[in-house]
Design a protein around this motif. Structure first.
Motif, PDB file in Angstrom:
ATOM      1  N   TYR A   1       0.843  -1.202   0.000  1.00  0.00           N
ATOM      2  CA  TYR A   1       0.000   0.000   0.000  1.00  0.00           C
ATOM      3  C   TYR A   1       0.875   1.248   0.000  1.00  0.00           C
ATOM      4  O   TYR A   1       0.626   2.201  -0.738  1.00  0.00           O
ATOM      5  N   ARG A   2       1.891   1.236   0.819  1.00  0.00           N
ATOM      6  CA  ARG A   2       2.753   2.422   0.952  1.00  0.00           C
ATOM      7  C   ARG A   2       3.451   2.729  -0.372  1.00  0.00           C
ATOM      8  O   ARG A   2       3.558   3.874  -0.783  1.00  0.00           O
ATOM      9  N   HIS A   3       3.920   1.685  -1.060  1.00  0.00           N
ATOM     10  CA  HIS A   3       4.526   1.894  -2.394  1.00  0.00           C
ATOM     11  C   HIS A   3       3.552   2.619  -3.288  1.00  0.00           C
ATOM     12  O   HIS A   3       3.876   3.594  -3.942  1.00  0.00           O
ATOM     13  N   ASN A   4       2.335   2.064  -3.322  1.00  0.00           N
ATOM     14  CA  ASN A   4       1.338   2.597  -4.234  1.00  0.00           C
ATOM     15  C   ASN A   4       0.968   4.041  -3.877  1.00  0.00           C
ATOM     16  O   ASN A   4       0.873   4.906  -4.749  1.00  0.00           O
ATOM     17  N   HIS A   5       0.801   4.285  -2.576  1.00  0.00           N
ATOM     18  CA  HIS A   5       0.484   5.649  -2.124  1.00  0.00           C
ATOM     19  C   HIS A   5       1.595   6.609  -2.548  1.00  0.00           C
ATOM     20  O   HIS A   5       1.336   7.702  -3.041  1.00  0.00           O
ATOM     21  N   ILE A   6       2.825   6.189  -2.361  1.00  0.00           N
ATOM     22  CA  ILE A   6       3.959   7.054  -2.717  1.00  0.00           C
ATOM     23  C   ILE A   6       3.948   7.360  -4.211  1.00  0.00           C
ATOM     24  O   ILE A   6       4.128   8.516  -4.621  1.00  0.00           O
TER      25      ILE A   6
ATOM     26  N   PHE B   1      10.355  10.356  -1.149  1.00  0.00           N
ATOM     27  CA  PHE B   1      10.913   9.971   0.155  1.00  0.00           C
ATOM     28  C   PHE B   1       9.977  10.287   1.330  1.00  0.00           C
ATOM     29  O   PHE B   1      10.292   9.952   2.460  1.00  0.00           O
ATOM     30  N   HIS B   2       8.834  10.954   1.074  1.00  0.00           N
ATOM     31  CA  HIS B   2       8.110  11.550   2.209  1.00  0.00           C
ATOM     32  C   HIS B   2       7.650  10.524   3.257  1.00  0.00           C
ATOM     33  O   HIS B   2       7.647  10.819   4.443  1.00  0.00           O
ATOM     34  N   ASP B   3       7.306   9.313   2.817  1.00  0.00           N
ATOM     35  CA  ASP B   3       6.832   8.301   3.773  1.00  0.00           C
ATOM     36  C   ASP B   3       7.807   7.136   3.916  1.00  0.00           C
ATOM     37  O   ASP B   3       7.405   6.065   4.369  1.00  0.00           O
ATOM     38  N   VAL B   4       9.067   7.355   3.556  1.00  0.00           N
ATOM     39  CA  VAL B   4      10.018   6.233   3.562  1.00  0.00           C
ATOM     40  C   VAL B   4      10.153   5.612   4.957  1.00  0.00           C
ATOM     41  O   VAL B   4      10.353   4.404   5.093  1.00  0.00           O
TER      42      VAL B   4
ATOM     43  N   ALA C   1      -0.678  17.002  -2.455  1.00  0.00           N
ATOM     44  CA  ALA C   1      -0.741  15.696  -3.123  1.00  0.00           C
ATOM     45  C   ALA C   1      -1.052  14.591  -2.105  1.00  0.00           C
ATOM     46  O   ALA C   1      -1.855  13.690  -2.372  1.00  0.00           O
ATOM     47  N   ASP C   2      -0.437  14.674  -0.940  1.00  0.00           N
ATOM     48  CA  ASP C   2      -0.634  13.675   0.109  1.00  0.00           C
ATOM     49  C   ASP C   2      -2.106  13.671   0.553  1.00  0.00           C
ATOM     50  O   ASP C   2      -2.711  12.612   0.751  1.00  0.00           O
ATOM     51  N   LEU C   3      -2.689  14.860   0.694  1.00  0.00           N
ATOM     52  CA  LEU C   3      -4.106  14.969   1.066  1.00  0.00           C
ATOM     53  C   LEU C   3      -5.005  14.402  -0.029  1.00  0.00           C
ATOM     54  O   LEU C   3      -5.965  13.686   0.239  1.00  0.00           O
TER      55      LEU C   3
HETATM   56 FE   LIG Z   1       1.885  10.195   2.559  1.00  0.00          FE
END
Ligand SMILES: [Fe+2]
Length: 224
Positions: A49-54, A81-84, A146-148
């Motif tokens: 999920y995190r990959h896809n979100h990034i 890198f924001h959620d690495v 973008a994150d929102l």
């Molecule tokens: Fe994020």
């Protein structure tokens, strides 16, 4: 001659290498994780999920940066890198931790100017900022927007439905749960500042509203 050297671009090959690094980092954090942590079974705690979100955030942030005249390279590297560090650190610390991982990477690979590294890391560090987005650098604003936006539309709805499955809910709860996606969407729409992000937010909110209307139209006893 005292003339500042024009910053070189981040090449596609470099960006690809960074992407591979971030994904390996996330996968390794999950492997190290102890069993049974809090809410670990929710889909958004997985590396997939995190990959896809990034990737979604990189795409959205790049689009916003381009339209709004922000530095596209700073924005897309910060988005990448924001959620690495998200899967190895507490929520309150993941932004700062992510900035440290990015700095270490950028300092040890390639020859990125300090000003570039500084801007990237500042955006990552501040991406959990809850205040007025106009107080931030434009690139940081693009990243937060973008994150929102990744949580407010059809994708946000799909994740909510998936969560319902994990919570063993029936589909009769869908309208209530989709309402939560809408509320989050209204919040996001009220926080974004750029015209580009506002446009995307409204388009995505519309999709969720349609979905809720269609549900109420099709399912007896829903929405009365
Ligand atoms: Fe994020």
């Amino acid at each position: 001659m005292g003339v500042e050297i024009k910053e070189r671009r981040v090449t596609d090959a470099e960006f690809e290498e960074m992407t591979a690094f971030v994904f390996e980092y996330l996968a390794a954090s999950v492997e190290k994780e102890e069993e049974g942590g809090r809410m670990r079974w929710y889909p958004w705690h997985s590396a997939e999920y995190r990959h896809n979100h990034i990737l979604n955030v990189v795409e959205l942030a790049t689009e916003i940066a381009r339209e709004e005249g922000a530095d596209v390279d700073v924005t897309r590297v910060a988005a990448l890198f924001h959620d690495v560090a998200k899967l190895e650190t507490d929520q309150e610390l993941h932004a700062e931790a992510g900035a440290r991982v990015a700095r270490e990477y950028l300092e040890s690979r390639g020859e990125f100017p300090e000003s570039f590294i500084h801007q990237v890391c500042r955006a990552i560090e501040q991406h959990s900022f809850q205040g007025d987005l106009t107080d931030l650098a434009l690139e940081t604003q693009c990243l937060i927007e973008a994150d929102l936006l990744d949580k407010v539309g059809a994708n946000g709805t799909a994740l909510m439905l998936l969560r319902m499955g994990y919570e063993a809910r029936t589909h009769m709860d869908t309208d209530e749960m989709v309402e939560r996606v809408l509320e989050r969407g209204y919040n996001a729409a009220s926080r974004v500042e750029s015209e580009t992000a506002e446009g995307i937010a409204h388009q995505r909110l519309k999709r969720v509203k349609w979905f809720r209307e269609w549900l109420e139209d099709e399912i007896a006893g829903m929405g009365d």
